[in-house]
Design a protein around this motif. Structure first.
Motif, short mmCIF file in Angstrom:
data_model
loop_
_atom_site.label_atom_id
_atom_site.label_comp_id
_atom_site.label_asym_id
_atom_site.label_seq_id
_atom_site.Cartn_x
_atom_site.Cartn_y
_atom_site.Cartn_z
N THR A 1 45.83 -6.43 38.08
CA THR A 1 44.88 -6.23 36.70
C THR A 1 44.65 -4.75 36.43
O THR A 1 44.41 -4.06 37.39
N PRO A 2 43.99 -4.51 35.37
CA PRO A 2 43.62 -3.11 35.28
C PRO A 2 42.29 -2.77 36.02
O PRO A 2 42.36 -1.62 36.47
N GLY A 3 41.54 -3.81 36.52
CA GLY A 3 40.50 -3.43 37.61
C GLY A 3 41.09 -3.00 38.87
O GLY A 3 40.25 -2.53 39.82
N ASP A 4 42.31 -3.38 39.30
CA ASP A 4 42.90 -3.11 40.35
C ASP A 4 43.48 -1.60 40.52
O ASP A 4 43.89 -1.11 41.76
N LEU A 5 43.70 -1.07 39.31
CA LEU A 5 44.27 0.36 39.44
C LEU A 5 43.73 1.39 40.09
O LEU A 5 44.30 2.19 40.53
N PRO A 6 42.40 1.35 40.26
CA PRO A 6 41.68 2.52 40.85
C PRO A 6 42.35 2.49 42.47
O PRO A 6 42.44 3.63 42.97
N ALA A 7 42.10 1.12 43.06
CA ALA A 7 42.55 1.19 44.57
C ALA A 7 44.09 1.44 44.70
O ALA A 7 44.72 1.98 45.52
N VAL A 8 45.03 0.81 43.39
CA VAL A 8 46.44 1.20 43.65
C VAL A 8 46.48 2.76 43.45
O VAL A 8 47.50 3.02 44.14
N ALA A 9 46.00 3.25 42.75
CA ALA A 9 45.82 4.89 42.54
C ALA A 9 45.73 5.47 43.87
O ALA A 9 46.25 6.42 44.33
N ALA A 10 44.62 5.11 44.39
CA ALA A 10 44.08 5.73 45.59
C ALA A 10 45.17 5.51 46.88
O ALA A 10 45.46 6.14 47.75
N ILE A 11 45.78 4.21 47.12
CA ILE A 11 46.91 4.08 47.76
C ILE A 11 48.05 4.97 47.82
O ILE A 11 48.40 5.61 48.53
N TYR A 12 48.38 5.06 46.58
CA TYR A 12 49.57 5.84 46.24
C TYR A 12 49.24 7.48 46.26
O TYR A 12 50.24 8.17 46.96
N THR A 13 48.22 7.87 46.07
CA THR A 13 47.68 9.14 46.48
C THR A 13 47.89 9.58 47.64
O THR A 13 48.21 10.88 48.10
N HIS A 14 47.42 8.64 48.46
CA HIS A 14 47.85 8.77 50.13
C HIS A 14 48.95 9.14 50.44
O HIS A 14 49.38 10.24 51.23
N TYR A 15 49.97 8.58 49.75
CA TYR A 15 51.44 8.87 50.33
C TYR A 15 52.05 10.16 49.58
O TYR A 15 52.74 10.91 49.99
N VAL A 16 51.43 10.29 48.24
CA VAL A 16 51.86 11.70 47.51
C VAL A 16 51.38 12.87 48.15
O VAL A 16 52.12 13.64 48.44
N LEU A 17 50.08 12.76 48.70
CA LEU A 17 49.54 13.95 49.15
C LEU A 17 49.95 14.27 50.72
O LEU A 17 49.91 15.54 51.29
N GLY A 18 49.91 12.97 51.31
CA GLY A 18 50.00 13.14 52.87
C GLY A 18 51.43 12.83 53.62
O GLY A 18 51.53 12.71 54.75
N GLY A 19 52.40 12.13 52.78
CA GLY A 19 53.69 11.75 53.41
C GLY A 19 54.77 12.03 52.57
O GLY A 19 54.76 13.11 51.48
N VAL A 20 55.88 11.49 52.84
CA VAL A 20 57.06 11.60 52.09
C VAL A 20 57.71 10.36 51.86
O VAL A 20 58.90 10.46 51.31
N ALA A 21 57.17 9.35 51.97
CA ALA A 21 57.62 8.02 51.40
C ALA A 21 58.12 8.14 49.81
O ALA A 21 58.76 7.33 49.34
#
Length: 173
Positions: free
Chosen positions: A12-32
């Motif tokens: 849901t739209p309310g989940d998107l901040p958590a989704v964004a935070a998860i993805y940000t972890h991989y964007v900034l800290g990994g190569v997945a």
């Protein structure tokens, strides 16, 4: 692997901040992912709306009242002839891997894509040396379709991608 009792549901739209935070972890800290700048919330809203408009699933795994991971499938390529092929994305929150959440998300993702009319699912997996993503896909019947050598460069290193594929509906017309 311990059994996980996550609730798998539509994002849901309310989940998107958590989704964004998860993805940000991989964007900034990994190569997945090969993205180098994390998408903002508006980008995630557009993605959620686009997938809903295509009747494709965007799922979250909720564990202990929080979003512990997510999965969605989107168009594999933009050209019209690829319209029946989707590419999956599954990301788990840091500290939530190895608990079966990927498996819990993959089954409903596959069935949701088949219901939406997709015939093939492709996985493009960064070859990070961690066999987890490849093993998850193999467990659900994906087969290796090839390796693209040194197609991404991130954090000062060249990265291969492993291509995997699975039929969602019987092939042939």
């Amino acid at each position: 692997m311990p059994e996980v009792h996550a609730t798998i549901r539509a994002a849901t739209p309310g989940d998107l901040p958590a989704v964004a935070a998860i993805y940000t972890h991989y964007v900034l800290g990994g190569v997945a992912t090969f993205e180098e700048t994390p998408p903002g919330l508006e980008d995630w809203r557009r993605r959620l709306d686009d997938l809903a408009g295509r009747a494709l699933p965007f799922l979250v795994a909720e564990l202990d009242g929080t979003v512990a991971g997510y999965a969605y499938a989107g168009p594999f390529r933009p050209k019209p002839a690829y319209r029946h092929t989707v590419e999956d994305s599954i990301y788990l929150a840091p500290g939530r891997t190895g608990r079966g959440l990927g498996r819990a998300l993959m089954g409903p993702l596959l069935s949701g894509c088949a219901r939406a009319g997709a015939r093939q699912m492709v996985a493009v997996i960064a070859d990070t040396g961690d066999p987890g993503s490849i093993a998850l896909h193999e467990a659900f019947g994906f087969t290796r379709a090839g390796v693209l050598k040194e197609v991404g460069r991130k954090h000062g290193r060249w990265i291969d991608t492993v291509l995997m594929q699975r039929a969602l509906t019987p092939t042939g017309d």
